[in-house]
Motif scaffolding. Structure first.
Motif, PDB file in Angstrom:
ATOM      1  N   UNK A  95      31.660 -42.989 -13.752  1.00  0.00           N
ATOM      2  CA  UNK A  95      30.774 -41.855 -13.451  1.00  0.00           C
ATOM      3  C   UNK A  95      30.490 -41.039 -14.716  1.00  0.00           C
ATOM      4  N   UNK A  96      31.517 -40.776 -15.499  1.00  0.00           N
ATOM      5  CA  UNK A  96      31.324 -40.034 -16.742  1.00  0.00           C
ATOM      6  C   UNK A  96      30.444 -40.772 -17.727  1.00  0.00           C
ATOM      7  N   UNK A  97      30.627 -42.065 -17.818  1.00  0.00           N
ATOM      8  CA  UNK A  97      29.815 -42.874 -18.719  1.00  0.00           C
ATOM      9  C   UNK A  97      28.355 -42.881 -18.260  1.00  0.00           C
ATOM     10  N   UNK A  98      28.133 -43.027 -16.959  1.00  0.00           N
ATOM     11  CA  UNK A  98      26.767 -43.010 -16.439  1.00  0.00           C
ATOM     12  C   UNK A  98      26.107 -41.659 -16.678  1.00  0.00           C
ATOM     13  N   UNK A  99      26.862 -40.593 -16.519  1.00  0.00           N
ATOM     14  CA  UNK A  99      26.329 -39.257 -16.780  1.00  0.00           C
ATOM     15  C   UNK A  99      25.920 -39.114 -18.238  1.00  0.00           C
ATOM     16  N   UNK A 100      26.777 -39.551 -19.135  1.00  0.00           N
ATOM     17  CA  UNK A 100      26.466 -39.465 -20.565  1.00  0.00           C
ATOM     18  C   UNK A 100      25.244 -40.297 -20.914  1.00  0.00           C
ATOM     19  N   UNK A 101      25.153 -41.476 -20.371  1.00  0.00           N
ATOM     20  CA  UNK A 101      24.030 -42.352 -20.677  1.00  0.00           C
ATOM     21  C   UNK A 101      22.738 -41.852 -20.050  1.00  0.00           C
ATOM     22  N   UNK A 102      22.812 -41.387 -18.820  1.00  0.00           N
ATOM     23  CA  UNK A 102      21.604 -40.971 -18.105  1.00  0.00           C
ATOM     24  C   UNK A 102      20.997 -39.698 -18.677  1.00  0.00           C
ATOM     25  N   UNK A 103      21.814 -38.867 -19.284  1.00  0.00           N
ATOM     26  CA  UNK A 103      21.289 -37.613 -19.813  1.00  0.00           C
ATOM     27  C   UNK A 103      20.866 -37.716 -21.274  1.00  0.00           C
ATOM     28  N   UNK A 104      20.986 -38.890 -21.858  1.00  0.00           N
ATOM     29  CA  UNK A 104      20.503 -39.064 -23.231  1.00  0.00           C
ATOM     30  C   UNK A 104      18.977 -39.098 -23.219  1.00  0.00           C
ATOM     31  N   UNK A 105      18.336 -38.614 -24.271  1.00  0.00           N
ATOM     32  CA  UNK A 105      16.869 -38.508 -24.281  1.00  0.00           C
ATOM     33  C   UNK A 105      16.145 -39.766 -24.746  1.00  0.00           C
TER      34      UNK A 105
END
Length: 103
Positions: free
Chosen positions: A33-43
């Protein structure tokens, strides 16, 4: 002095996979979940499909661990396949939620 340090690093690198395999399922889910959050919020991407592909590439190790945990909990081959499909859908939904993108 550098040889013992190099030897220690070599031993640590050999032991790392053993430690990685013993991650409890709830911790593995949280890491994913943390990894997906970091990846999804990258521009980097503005298209949802591209963002999901990017997140899956970025979080491959975490996805693999969660997929293995869920497959181990399934009792039949069809249940394992269903668990994999459910995880794929959850990943796409999480990326959409975290990024705010729509298809």
């Amino acid at each position: 002095m550098t040889r013992p340090f190099i030897a220690a690093l070599a031993l640590a690198s050999l032991a790392a996979p053993a430690f990685a395999e013993s991650v409890p399922a709830d911790i593995a889910e949280g890491r994913l979940r943390g990894c997906l959050l970091a990846s999804a919020t990258s521009p980097t991407q503005s298209d949802l499909n591209a963002k999901v592909i990017e997140a899956r590439a970025f979080c491959g190790a975490q996805i693999k661990r969660v997929r293995e945990n869920r497959a181990a909990a399934a009792s039949t081959a069809s249940a394992k396949a269903e668990a994999g499909r459910k995880l794929d859908a959850e990943i796409a939904q999480a990326v959409a939620n975290f990024s705010g993108l729509t298809s």
